[in-house]
Motif scaffolding. Structure first.
Motif, PDB file in Angstrom:
ATOM      1  N   PRO A 246       0.825  -1.209   0.000  1.00 17.86           N
ATOM      2  CA  PRO A 246       0.000   0.000   0.000  1.00 17.86           C
ATOM      3  C   PRO A 246       0.865   1.267   0.000  1.00 17.86           C
ATOM      4  CG  PRO A 246      -0.701  -1.508   1.716  1.00 17.86           C
ATOM      5  CD  PRO A 246       0.580  -2.048   1.168  1.00 17.86           C
ATOM      6  N   ILE A 247       0.370   2.296  -0.652  1.00 20.59           N
ATOM      7  CA  ILE A 247       1.050   3.585  -0.643  1.00 20.59           C
ATOM      8  C   ILE A 247       0.053   4.653  -0.233  1.00 20.59           C
ATOM      9  CG2 ILE A 247       2.736   2.948  -2.403  1.00 20.59           C
ATOM     10  CD1 ILE A 247       0.989   4.590  -4.366  1.00 20.59           C
ATOM     11  N   LYS A 248       0.559   5.758   0.235  1.00 20.93           N
ATOM     12  CA  LYS A 248      -0.317   6.857   0.614  1.00 20.93           C
ATOM     13  C   LYS A 248      -0.786   7.563  -0.650  1.00 20.93           C
ATOM     14  CE  LYS A 248       1.819   7.734   5.048  1.00 20.93           C
ATOM     15  NZ  LYS A 248       2.493   8.710   5.901  1.00 20.93           N
ATOM     16  N   LEU A 249      -2.038   7.962  -0.673  1.00 19.41           N
ATOM     17  CA  LEU A 249      -2.583   8.693  -1.800  1.00 19.41           C
ATOM     18  C   LEU A 249      -1.804   9.984  -2.016  1.00 19.41           C
ATOM     19  CD1 LEU A 249      -4.719   8.645  -3.972  1.00 19.41           C
ATOM     20  CD2 LEU A 249      -6.283   9.733  -2.398  1.00 19.41           C
ATOM     21  N   GLU A 250      -1.322  10.541  -0.949  1.00 16.83           N
ATOM     22  CA  GLU A 250      -0.538  11.773  -1.017  1.00 16.83           C
ATOM     23  C   GLU A 250       0.689  11.611  -1.919  1.00 16.83           C
ATOM     24  OE1 GLU A 250       1.280  14.882   2.202  1.00 16.83           O
ATOM     25  OE2 GLU A 250       1.496  12.758   2.623  1.00 16.83           O
ATOM     26  N   THR A 251       1.275  10.435  -1.942  1.00 17.48           N
ATOM     27  CA  THR A 251       2.440  10.163  -2.778  1.00 17.48           C
ATOM     28  C   THR A 251       2.115  10.378  -4.252  1.00 17.48           C
ATOM     29  OG1 THR A 251       3.179   8.527  -1.182  1.00 17.48           O
ATOM     30  CG2 THR A 251       4.172   8.422  -3.361  1.00 17.48           C
ATOM     31  N   LEU A 252       0.909  10.017  -4.635  1.00 15.58           N
ATOM     32  CA  LEU A 252       0.509  10.147  -6.034  1.00 15.58           C
ATOM     33  C   LEU A 252       0.011  11.547  -6.379  1.00 15.58           C
ATOM     34  CD1 LEU A 252      -1.444   6.801  -6.369  1.00 15.58           C
ATOM     35  CD2 LEU A 252       0.863   7.285  -7.187  1.00 15.58           C
ATOM     36  N   THR A 253      -0.519  12.256  -5.400  1.00 15.46           N
ATOM     37  CA  THR A 253      -1.162  13.537  -5.695  1.00 15.46           C
ATOM     38  C   THR A 253      -0.286  14.753  -5.465  1.00 15.46           C
ATOM     39  OG1 THR A 253      -2.101  13.652  -3.472  1.00 15.46           O
ATOM     40  CG2 THR A 253      -3.455  12.637  -5.196  1.00 15.46           C
ATOM     41  N   THR A 254       0.783  14.614  -4.716  1.00 16.17           N
ATOM     42  CA  THR A 254       1.621  15.782  -4.444  1.00 16.17           C
ATOM     43  C   THR A 254       2.710  15.920  -5.484  1.00 16.17           C
ATOM     44  OG1 THR A 254       3.067  14.527  -2.990  1.00 16.17           O
ATOM     45  CG2 THR A 254       1.234  15.691  -1.957  1.00 16.17           C
ATOM     46  N   ASP A 255       3.212  17.109  -5.603  1.00 18.85           N
ATOM     47  CA  ASP A 255       4.293  17.386  -6.545  1.00 18.85           C
ATOM     48  C   ASP A 255       5.604  17.459  -5.772  1.00 18.85           C
ATOM     49  OD1 ASP A 255       5.504  17.884  -8.955  1.00 18.85           O
ATOM     50  OD2 ASP A 255       5.115  20.037  -8.906  1.00 18.85           O
ATOM     51  N   SER A 256       5.845  16.424  -4.987  1.00 17.82           N
ATOM     52  CA  SER A 256       7.042  16.434  -4.148  1.00 17.82           C
ATOM     53  C   SER A 256       8.262  16.010  -4.953  1.00 17.82           C
ATOM     54  CB  SER A 256       6.860  15.501  -2.955  1.00 17.82           C
ATOM     55  OG  SER A 256       6.830  14.169  -3.406  1.00 17.82           O
ATOM     56  N   THR A 257       9.415  16.347  -4.444  1.00 18.96           N
ATOM     57  CA  THR A 257      10.645  15.975  -5.131  1.00 18.96           C
ATOM     58  C   THR A 257      11.219  14.680  -4.595  1.00 18.96           C
ATOM     59  OG1 THR A 257      11.913  17.336  -3.599  1.00 18.96           O
ATOM     60  CG2 THR A 257      11.257  18.351  -5.703  1.00 18.96           C
ATOM     61  N   SER A 258      10.558  14.105  -3.590  1.00 18.29           N
ATOM     62  CA  SER A 258      11.046  12.822  -3.087  1.00 18.29           C
ATOM     63  C   SER A 258      10.683  11.743  -4.098  1.00 18.29           C
ATOM     64  CB  SER A 258      10.430  12.513  -1.729  1.00 18.29           C
ATOM     65  OG  SER A 258       9.037  12.380  -1.850  1.00 18.29           O
ATOM     66  N   PHE A 259      11.577  10.811  -4.260  1.00 14.27           N
ATOM     67  CA  PHE A 259      11.376   9.784  -5.266  1.00 14.27           C
ATOM     68  C   PHE A 259      10.913   8.491  -4.616  1.00 14.27           C
ATOM     69  CE2 PHE A 259      14.691  12.599  -6.875  1.00 14.27           C
ATOM     70  CZ  PHE A 259      14.058  13.036  -8.016  1.00 14.27           C
TER      71      PHE A 259
END
Length: 109
Positions: free
Chosen positions: A78-91
């Motif tokens: 499972p992954i956090k939805l935030e991972t897919l929706t944010t424009d973060s620079t973390s890979f």
């Protein structure tokens, strides 16, 4: 086993339904999965894999060791939805699969 026995609890697929798709030409778990949704529920085929393989073996005579395991697809955890929706620079593995990200040194990941 009774024809009405539920083999895939998550998707409520019965022995009879699996038997029908084998009669139509299904020879692997993935064939059964594509035709019935067997193994696509919350457990991701953890419960029904061996049952379906045994049914394929019984119906076709194909040796159990020649029936491949179901193909695993990402995400495997499972992954956090935030991972897919944010424009973060973390890979993350998911982010890199969904789009290419250009790094500061000009390389593409």
């Amino acid at each position: 086993m009774d024809k009405t026995t539920i083999i895939c609890r998550c998707e409520e697929i019965s022995y009879e339904e699996i038997e029908e798709v084998i009669d139509q030409g299904a020879r692997t778990f993935d064939d059964v999965k594509r035709l019935t949704r067997c193994g696509m529920g919350p457990c991701q085929a953890k419960i029904c894999t061996n049952l379906v393989a045994n049914i394929i073996h019984e119906q076709t005579g194909r040796p159990l060791h020649k029936i491949p395991l179901p193909r695993m697809r990402m995400p495997l955890s499972p992954i956090k939805l935030e991972t897919l929706t944010t424009d973060s620079t973390s890979f993350s593995a998911v982010k890199s699969v969904l789009d290419e990200v250009e790094l500061e040194d000009g390389k593409v990941r």
